[in-house]
Design a protein around this motif. Structure first.
Motif, PDB file in Angstrom:
ATOM      1  N   MET A   1       0.850  -1.183   0.000  1.00  0.00           N
ATOM      2  CA  MET A   1       0.000   0.000   0.000  1.00  0.00           C
ATOM      3  C   MET A   1       0.891   1.240   0.000  1.00  0.00           C
ATOM      4  O   MET A   1       1.731   1.405   0.895  1.00  0.00           O
ATOM      5  N   LYS A   2       0.727   2.065  -0.997  1.00  0.00           N
ATOM      6  CA  LYS A   2       1.509   3.309  -1.041  1.00  0.00           C
ATOM      7  C   LYS A   2       0.894   4.309  -0.068  1.00  0.00           C
ATOM      8  O   LYS A   2      -0.302   4.602  -0.149  1.00  0.00           O
ATOM      9  N   VAL A   3       1.719   4.801   0.865  1.00  0.00           N
ATOM     10  CA  VAL A   3       1.204   5.624   1.964  1.00  0.00           C
ATOM     11  C   VAL A   3       2.033   6.903   2.131  1.00  0.00           C
ATOM     12  O   VAL A   3       2.750   7.077   3.114  1.00  0.00           O
TER      13      VAL A   3
ATOM     14  N   VAL B   1      -2.047  14.845   4.289  1.00  0.00           N
ATOM     15  CA  VAL B   1      -1.758  13.694   3.420  1.00  0.00           C
ATOM     16  C   VAL B   1      -1.248  12.531   4.261  1.00  0.00           C
ATOM     17  O   VAL B   1      -1.668  11.379   4.088  1.00  0.00           O
ATOM     18  N   TYR B   2      -0.355  12.836   5.196  1.00  0.00           N
ATOM     19  CA  TYR B   2       0.226  11.820   6.079  1.00  0.00           C
ATOM     20  C   TYR B   2      -0.885  11.152   6.897  1.00  0.00           C
ATOM     21  O   TYR B   2      -0.978   9.916   6.984  1.00  0.00           O
ATOM     22  N   GLY B   3      -1.762  11.967   7.491  1.00  0.00           N
ATOM     23  CA  GLY B   3      -2.854  11.436   8.307  1.00  0.00           C
ATOM     24  C   GLY B   3      -3.806  10.571   7.485  1.00  0.00           C
ATOM     25  O   GLY B   3      -4.293   9.544   7.961  1.00  0.00           O
ATOM     26  N   ASP B   4      -4.054  10.976   6.249  1.00  0.00           N
ATOM     27  CA  ASP B   4      -4.931  10.173   5.373  1.00  0.00           C
ATOM     28  C   ASP B   4      -4.318   8.799   5.109  1.00  0.00           C
ATOM     29  O   ASP B   4      -5.025   7.786   5.053  1.00  0.00           O
TER      30      ASP B   4
ATOM     31  N   PRO C   1       7.440  10.616  -0.292  1.00  0.00           N
ATOM     32  CA  PRO C   1       6.367  10.548  -1.296  1.00  0.00           C
ATOM     33  C   PRO C   1       6.030   9.121  -1.706  1.00  0.00           C
ATOM     34  O   PRO C   1       4.898   8.828  -2.069  1.00  0.00           O
ATOM     35  N   GLY C   2       7.029   8.215  -1.657  1.00  0.00           N
ATOM     36  CA  GLY C   2       6.808   6.881  -2.204  1.00  0.00           C
ATOM     37  C   GLY C   2       6.934   5.774  -1.177  1.00  0.00           C
ATOM     38  O   GLY C   2       7.194   4.621  -1.534  1.00  0.00           O
ATOM     39  N   ILE C   3       6.743   6.095   0.093  1.00  0.00           N
ATOM     40  CA  ILE C   3       6.829   5.039   1.115  1.00  0.00           C
ATOM     41  C   ILE C   3       5.652   4.077   0.944  1.00  0.00           C
ATOM     42  O   ILE C   3       4.551   4.481   0.559  1.00  0.00           O
TER      43      ILE C   3
ATOM     44  N   ILE D   1      -4.504   2.907   6.141  1.00  0.00           N
ATOM     45  CA  ILE D   1      -3.904   1.660   6.639  1.00  0.00           C
ATOM     46  C   ILE D   1      -4.824   1.000   7.656  1.00  0.00           C
ATOM     47  O   ILE D   1      -5.118  -0.191   7.574  1.00  0.00           O
ATOM     48  N   LEU D   2      -5.311   1.780   8.625  1.00  0.00           N
ATOM     49  CA  LEU D   2      -6.148   1.183   9.673  1.00  0.00           C
ATOM     50  C   LEU D   2      -7.491   0.704   9.143  1.00  0.00           C
ATOM     51  O   LEU D   2      -8.143  -0.132   9.769  1.00  0.00           O
ATOM     52  N   SER D   3      -7.912   1.234   7.980  1.00  0.00           N
ATOM     53  CA  SER D   3      -9.162   0.742   7.395  1.00  0.00           C
ATOM     54  C   SER D   3      -8.962  -0.627   6.736  1.00  0.00           C
ATOM     55  O   SER D   3      -9.915  -1.329   6.444  1.00  0.00           O
ATOM     56  N   ARG D   4      -7.705  -1.012   6.529  1.00  0.00           N
ATOM     57  CA  ARG D   4      -7.432  -2.280   5.838  1.00  0.00           C
ATOM     58  C   ARG D   4      -6.742  -3.321   6.716  1.00  0.00           C
ATOM     59  O   ARG D   4      -6.592  -4.461   6.301  1.00  0.00           O
TER      60      ARG D   4
END
Ligand SMILES: [Zn+2]
Length: 266
Positions: A158-160, A223-226, A165-167, A231-234
């Motif tokens: 999952m790109k987060v 953006v970071y918080g989103d 930018p690409g973590i 992640i926590l939704s998945r």
């Protein structure tokens, strides 16, 4: 498909702060279903290299620490078929020469950022890491991905964006549910549960149900918080990269949050 996840503790960084030196543990993960071996991140340089390159004191690290940590969980470097780099910072993407026959997987945007980082992150990207990644044979030795993808059944990327930018995070199916190896997208439990006094010794109640994005970031706090919310939704459990309290073996030592009374470290 169901995986087991072994936490490999490779060493510690001694990060100087204004009034103290904070010990920051460096981890990577060996993930296996008994057939395929996947390493998530590959650790940091040894103390000599760390001092020379970043002028930071450290313990452990380097190829010997990774070989020993793999051996400790019954694996050899040859058992590693794929190396997922969550991002290419110095403490997550070193020691790749140990895996000449493995496929390295990184987000395309992370590779671009490693070439031309935001100015405050220039020192986190070592040119040897970039040379090692770019020097690999493609597509056998290097897979560039764009956004979310399933690497193998039961193992998603999952790109987060946020920390960089690409973590990317790894979302892994285990016998106890889905585990997110979040790396530095919230690298401590206090980032994920900032209002919980069992987790964060200085609970930030004004955050309500929101997260505490990490201080090192290339993207905005929103953006970071989103990314953290996504992640926590998945996933059923998050495992941050730099917390001393993370489970050593998942699902055997499963916990969604550190146990009560373990908030001494933050
Ligand atoms: Zn990082």
């Amino acid at each position: 498909m169901s995986f087991r996840i072994h936490t490999l503790h490779l060493g510690d960084l001694m990060v100087p702060w204004p009034h103290a030196v904070i010990k920051e543990p460096i981890h990577c993960w060996y993930v296996t279903d008994g057939t395929t071996g996947i390493l998530v991140d590959s650790g940091m340089p040894d103390p000599g290299d760390m001092k020379r390159r970043l002028n930071v004191d450290s313990v452990g690290g380097g190829p010997d620490s990774l070989i020993a940590a793999l051996r400790h969980v019954g694996a050899k470097t040859d058992d590693v078929h794929k190396v997922v780099l969550t991002h290419m910072h110095f403490d997550h993407a070193w020691n790749l020469e140990l895996f000449p026959n493995a496929q390295v997987i990184v987000q395309r945007d992370e590779l671009i950022h490693a070439i031309d980082p935001v100015p405050t992150q220039r020192l986190y990207y070592l040119r040897e890491t970039l040379a090692e990644v770019l020097g690999r044979r493609r597509p056998k030795g290097l897979l560039l991905v764009d956004g979310d993808t399933e690497l193998v059944p039961g193992f998603e990327l999952m790109k987060v964006p946020g920390h960089t930018p690409g973590i990317q995070a790894a979302i892994i199916s285990t016998a106890r549910g889905k585990v997110a190896l979040v790396s530095d997208c919230g690298d401590n439990y206090a980032n994920w549960y900032p209002t919980d006094p069992n987790v964060n010794p200085t609970p930030m109640r004004y955050l309500g149900s929101d997260f505490l994005p990490g201080a090192i970031r290339s993207e905005s706090e929103r953006v970071y918080g989103d990314s953290m919310r996504r992640i926590l939704s998945r996933a059923d459990i998050v495992v941050p990269a730099h917390d001393t309290r993370i489970p050593r073996a998942i699902p055997e030592e499963w916990f969604a949050k550190p146990p009560a009374g373990s908030a001494a470290h933050s």
